[in-house]
Design an enzyme around this catalytic site. Sequence first.
Site, mmCIF file in Angstrom:
data_model
loop_
_atom_site.group_PDB
_atom_site.id
_atom_site.type_symbol
_atom_site.label_atom_id
_atom_site.label_comp_id
_atom_site.label_asym_id
_atom_site.label_seq_id
_atom_site.Cartn_x
_atom_site.Cartn_y
_atom_site.Cartn_z
ATOM 1 N N ASP A 89 4.590 -6.101 -1.421
ATOM 2 C CA ASP A 89 3.586 -6.305 -2.474
ATOM 3 C C ASP A 89 3.749 -5.307 -3.612
ATOM 4 O O ASP A 89 3.118 -5.458 -4.668
ATOM 5 C CB ASP A 89 2.167 -6.232 -1.907
ATOM 6 C CG ASP A 89 1.915 -4.923 -1.168
ATOM 7 O OD1 ASP A 89 1.847 -3.875 -1.825
ATOM 8 O OD2 ASP A 89 1.792 -4.948 0.072
ATOM 9 N N GLY A 141 15.000 -4.319 6.925
ATOM 10 C CA GLY A 141 14.967 -2.855 6.906
ATOM 11 C C GLY A 141 15.690 -2.238 8.092
ATOM 12 O O GLY A 141 16.206 -1.119 8.002
ATOM 13 N N ASP A 159 6.160 0.507 5.552
ATOM 14 C CA ASP A 159 4.960 -0.219 5.104
ATOM 15 C C ASP A 159 5.146 -1.665 5.545
ATOM 16 O O ASP A 159 5.437 -2.554 4.740
ATOM 17 C CB ASP A 159 4.876 -0.093 3.575
ATOM 18 C CG ASP A 159 3.713 -0.874 2.991
ATOM 19 O OD1 ASP A 159 2.957 -1.501 3.744
ATOM 20 O OD2 ASP A 159 3.583 -0.871 1.751
HETATM 21 N N1 SAM Z 1 -0.222 -3.097 4.138
HETATM 22 C C1 SAM Z 1 0.176 -4.079 5.044
HETATM 23 C C2 SAM Z 1 -0.370 -3.926 6.442
HETATM 24 O O1 SAM Z 1 -0.401 -2.823 7.007
HETATM 25 O O2 SAM Z 1 -0.779 -4.934 7.014
HETATM 26 C C3 SAM Z 1 1.631 -4.283 4.958
HETATM 27 C C4 SAM Z 1 1.897 -5.060 3.718
HETATM 28 S S1 SAM Z 1 3.541 -5.388 3.306
HETATM 29 C C5 SAM Z 1 3.259 -6.898 2.437
HETATM 30 C C6 SAM Z 1 4.363 -5.819 4.807
HETATM 31 C C7 SAM Z 1 5.774 -6.316 4.544
HETATM 32 O O3 SAM Z 1 6.637 -5.980 5.642
HETATM 33 C C8 SAM Z 1 5.909 -7.819 4.350
HETATM 34 O O4 SAM Z 1 6.180 -8.079 3.004
HETATM 35 C C9 SAM Z 1 7.074 -8.210 5.272
HETATM 36 O O5 SAM Z 1 7.956 -9.132 4.682
HETATM 37 C C10 SAM Z 1 7.733 -6.865 5.511
HETATM 38 N N2 SAM Z 1 8.589 -6.781 6.703
HETATM 39 C C11 SAM Z 1 8.314 -7.190 7.963
HETATM 40 N N3 SAM Z 1 9.378 -6.957 8.765
HETATM 41 C C12 SAM Z 1 10.348 -6.384 7.993
HETATM 42 C C13 SAM Z 1 11.663 -5.902 8.240
HETATM 43 N N4 SAM Z 1 12.234 -5.990 9.463
HETATM 44 N N5 SAM Z 1 12.356 -5.371 7.205
HETATM 45 C C14 SAM Z 1 11.812 -5.277 5.970
HETATM 46 N N6 SAM Z 1 10.570 -5.723 5.677
HETATM 47 C C15 SAM Z 1 9.848 -6.260 6.678
#
Ligand code: SAM
Length: 283
Positions: A89, A141, A159
């Site tokens: 985000d 990631g 995050d």
């Molecule tokens: N603030 C939020 C919470 O604690 O619920 C997190 C928000 S942020 C939008 C979370 C992000 O993590 C998502 O956009 C998702 O695509 C990303 N995500 C999940 N697994 C991931 C991975 N293995 N590598 C990179 N990004 C990842």
Amino acid sequence: MNPSQWFTEQAPKVESAFSLKIKRKLHEEQSEFQKLEIYETESFGNLMVIDGCTMVSTRDNFFYHEMVSHPVLFSHPDPQRVWIIGGGDCGTLREVLKHPNVRQAIQIDIDERVTRLSEIYFPELCESNNDPRAELKFIDGIQWVKNAAPGSVDIIIVDSTDPAGPAEGLFSKAFYQDCCKCLSEHGMIVQQSESALYYLDLIGEMRGEMALAGFQHLQTLFFPQCIYPSGWWSATIACKGNQPVFREQDAVNKPFDTVYYNAEIHQASLAQPEFFKKALAAK
Ligand code: SAM
């Protein structure tokens, strides 16, 4: 009350739920990785939901974005290179780039659609995306840290979504070992660590995996987050080397605005509740 006017996220493990009254659904799609929904709410502005879980609202995102960024950045002696794993985000990226000593901030989110939707529905969170110090990568990631050069980053901010689906591996010893390798001498990691009231076991397990991977001086900090289960959230900081030293004067004189974070909040967030201390001591 018409239930269709409400968005509700259930926390089944604790038989509770959180609801927001909605005006309308603005968007819904199934991306390659997850189900993404955006609502316009009556009183929280826009709301992003991933796989049924609240992620970001216009009204209260500042708590989370400020508290996963500024405490760790003001605890490192000279944070210049920062990676944000997840964070699609872009709100954490915006906070990180407020620090003048940061010369490179790379956001690595697996799902480009999260960022593209944020650009439309949360443009204020994306206002630093064109900063020359910012880089946006759309890959896993876990793979990013596995392939990165040793000592190539000062701070890693995880995050991510909850530990399920694509984020599951982001809470494992193997991932933390790769992070430890990538971090420079005074390197630090911080990761969102869920609710201590609802998911204490998860925080304990996460801290255990971090310690097994070689991290030291773990600090869990607490802050309010009303749209997340229990309304009370946490983040856990861990160090590759020395004990973190809070650059308090730099926080007091910070050359940027925040809504929640300041030097007093920083200190207060590190106070450990009695039940939490007891749970850690029992490990
Ligand atoms: N603030 C939020 C919470 O604690 O619920 C997190 C928000 S942020 C939008 C979370 C992000 O993590 C998502 O956009 C998702 O695509 C990303 N995500 C999940 N697994 C991931 C991975 N293995 N590598 C990179 N990004 C990842």
